[in-house]
Write a protein that holds these residues in place. Structure first.
Motif, mmCIF file in Angstrom:
data_model
loop_
_atom_site.group_PDB
_atom_site.id
_atom_site.type_symbol
_atom_site.label_atom_id
_atom_site.label_comp_id
_atom_site.label_asym_id
_atom_site.label_seq_id
_atom_site.Cartn_x
_atom_site.Cartn_y
_atom_site.Cartn_z
ATOM 1 N N ALA A 107 -14.797 0.133 4.517
ATOM 2 C CA ALA A 107 -13.472 0.731 4.659
ATOM 3 C C ALA A 107 -12.452 -0.288 5.154
ATOM 4 N N ALA A 108 -12.863 -1.153 6.097
ATOM 5 C CA ALA A 108 -11.943 -2.185 6.589
ATOM 6 C C ALA A 108 -11.604 -3.195 5.494
ATOM 7 N N ALA A 109 -12.611 -3.557 4.694
ATOM 8 C CA ALA A 109 -12.340 -4.487 3.587
ATOM 9 C C ALA A 109 -11.422 -3.858 2.547
ATOM 10 N N ARG A 114 -5.821 -3.634 0.107
ATOM 11 C CA ARG A 114 -4.670 -2.855 -0.342
ATOM 12 C C ARG A 114 -3.381 -3.664 -0.253
ATOM 13 N N PHE A 115 -3.334 -4.614 0.666
ATOM 14 C CA PHE A 115 -2.136 -5.440 0.805
ATOM 15 C C PHE A 115 -2.088 -6.559 -0.216
ATOM 16 N N VAL A 116 -3.200 -6.835 -0.868
ATOM 17 C CA VAL A 116 -3.273 -7.926 -1.847
ATOM 18 C C VAL A 116 -3.261 -7.386 -3.269
ATOM 19 N N LEU A 117 -4.002 -6.330 -3.512
ATOM 20 C CA LEU A 117 -4.130 -5.759 -4.850
ATOM 21 C C LEU A 117 -3.201 -4.569 -5.003
ATOM 22 N N ALA A 118 -2.657 -4.434 -6.192
ATOM 23 C CA ALA A 118 -1.738 -3.318 -6.453
ATOM 24 C C ALA A 118 -2.467 -2.033 -6.772
ATOM 25 N N SER A 119 -3.742 -2.117 -7.177
ATOM 26 C CA SER A 119 -4.510 -0.941 -7.585
ATOM 27 C C SER A 119 -5.319 -0.428 -6.404
ATOM 28 N N PHE A 120 -5.159 0.876 -6.117
ATOM 29 C CA PHE A 120 -5.936 1.485 -5.040
ATOM 30 C C PHE A 120 -7.415 1.585 -5.423
ATOM 31 N N ALA A 121 -7.689 1.946 -6.684
ATOM 32 C CA ALA A 121 -9.079 2.079 -7.122
ATOM 33 C C ALA A 121 -9.799 0.738 -7.073
#
Length: 264
Positions: A107-109, A114-121
């Motif tokens: 979960a922490a990773a 989320r701050f680097v990748l635009a996709s949540f999935a």
């Protein structure tokens, strides 16, 4: 012009139909009485016993011997070890990644990605994929290869009378004095499981451990078998052969491998 309906026979006058596809002898036995009579039951019992006898003959194990592996058998043995690891690696990965500390790290990773990748999935699935891949590669590197020959010889293979290699065994001496011998590899081909191959290899390992302990002047003969936490069939076989779980090792306080030992 309407025809008169034909009268029906009472139930007491109905005769059982003749079975098709049977030999005259079997047909005479089946038609000696109504269904549920003694001849019909005898025929069913005979057919059931014949079926069980044929199945038992088909599943009866042939002659099994254990010898040292030849060089030309090494590719086959390596494939057998890799197939054995594949059977348990998914269950081990599922067991390890569903522990609370592992879930917290994943979960922490995911939150950091989320701050680097635009996709949540993608941020959610990428840490899980990388963790599963790393665990599978580690298991295959540890248990999917042949160890170098140790003081107990080997590796050893179980061979049936037809010459088919159906199991592999590797042994190594313990790390300290009095630790006895350790099983470093034990795998059975998936086509020969539940036919006594694993028990035969385990009995051979015990005899080699006794001989090695006697030759080295060890005060006691002992055999240790490490088992992955998800390999319930192997653990049950060891407990049935008199082994006891005495230790384990894992990660973050959770068991991944249990060790079974037996005084020989």
């Amino acid at each position: 012009m309407l025809s008169r309906p034909r009268p029906r026979k009472p139930w007491s006058q109905w005769e059982p139909s003749r079975p098709r596809g049977l030999t005259p002898a079997l047909r005479s036995l089946s038609n000696q009485g109504p269904s549920g009579s003694r001849p019909g039951r005898a025929l069913g019992a005979r057919l059931l016993l014949w079926g069980r006898g044929s199945l038992g003959a088909a599943m009866a194990p042939s002659h099994l011997s254990v010898r040292e592996m030849r060089e030309d058998e090494k590719p086959l043995v390596l494939e057998m070890l890799k197939a054995g690891v594949k059977d348990t690696e998914n269950r081990v990965a599922l067991h390890a990644l569903t522990r609370p500390p592992a879930l917290l790290l994943l979960a922490a990773a995911s939150s950091g990605l989320r701050f680097v990748l635009a996709s949540f999935a993608l941020a959610l699935l990428l840490p899980v994929f990388l963790a599963v891949a790393a665990m599978k590669l580690g298991l295959r590197a540890r248990w999917g290869s042949l160890p170098p020959p140790g003081g107990l010889g080997g590796p050893w293979v179980a061979v049936r009378g037809s010459g088919d290699v159906c199991g592999v065994l590797a042994l190594a001496p313990g790390t300290g004095a009095g630790d006895g011998a350790r099983v470093t590899r034990l795998s059975v081909s998936r086509w020969h499981r539940r036919r006594g191959v694993g028990r035969r290899l385990l009995a051979f390992a015990e005899s080699r451990a006794r001989a090695w302990a006697g030759g080295m002047g060890e005060p006691r003969a002992r055999l240790v078998v490490p088992v992955a936490v998800a390999a319930w069939g192997v653990a049950g076989m060891l407990e049935g052969c008199g082994y006891q779980a005495e230790g384990s090792w894992g990660c973050m306080g959770y068991t991944l491998v249990r060790e079974f030992s037996k005084e020989l």
